[in-house]
Design an enzyme around this catalytic site. Structure first.
Site: not given
Length: 205
Positions: A57, A76-78, A113
């Site tokens: 991203k 960010c990624d969850s 992340g």
């Protein structure tokens, strides 16, 4: 980096929760949605997956921007690691219901992340925030009502701490912001690795 640079943060995420965390912390981030196809990324563990998506991203947005010494891009990624499986956003209400039927009374680890990149220096820093989540032993009726609210359909792991789902989490171990989607302490540390003062991102109002 020079201390007198006017820094600005670009958030490569459509998440209103992440933007809300930054706003509350005095950081007015510019939002740009990457539009990357997350389905193309496959990983065997949650940490690798969320970090790869966060990196993708951030880099997708950075590639669209002109060089500016003050611009920092955050991706960010969850995802939730639960009993050997990786839970991102549920595909539909049925899947969200099935997840909650399994998760109630049990625990999982929310992984977020974080990837930060500077347009001019090319410096990058990344890490994964971990928070253990202990779910309440909710009833079938509560699960049905929660899924019907629509909230769990739009969040990783089918739950969140900043909405209706907060009542269905008994306790956590770690940073609550990480569960919502962004760990501010982790962001501060990553910026420090790149030589960017965290406080330089605060609104000048």
């Amino acid at each position: 980096m020079e201390k007198d640079i006017a820094y600005r943060l670009i958030l490569a995420s459509a998440s209103p929760a992440r933007r809300g965390l930054l706003d509350a912390a005095g950081i007015e981030a510019e939002v740009m949605v990457s539009g990357v196809d997350e389905s193309t990324v496959v990983a065997e563990d949650a940490a690798t997956l969320c970090l790869a998506l966060a990196r993708m991203k951030a880099r997708a947005i950075a590639a669209q921007l002109d060089a500016d010494p003050g611009v920092v891009v955050l991706g960010c990624d969850s995802v939730l690691a639960f009993e050997g499986e990786i839970f991102g956003k549920p595909a539909n209400a049925e899947e969200a219901t099935q997840r909650w039927s399994r998760m109630r009374g049990r625990s999982g680890v929310l992984h977020t992340g974080h990837h930060v990149t500077s347009l001019v220096t090319g410096k990058q820093a990344e890490a994964v925030g971990l928070t253990t989540v202990h779910f309440a032993d909710v009833s079938d009726e509560e699960i049905t009502a929660y899924v019907a609210s629509g909230e769990p359909l739009h969040v990783a792991g089918s739950f969140t701490l900043d909405g209706r789902g907060a009542a269905f989490v008994d306790r956590i171990e770690g940073d609550p912001g990480n569960v919502i989607g962004l760990s501010l302490p982790l962001l501060r540390n990553l910026l420090a690795e790149m030589g960017v003062p965290y406080i330089a991102l605060w609104n000048k109002k």
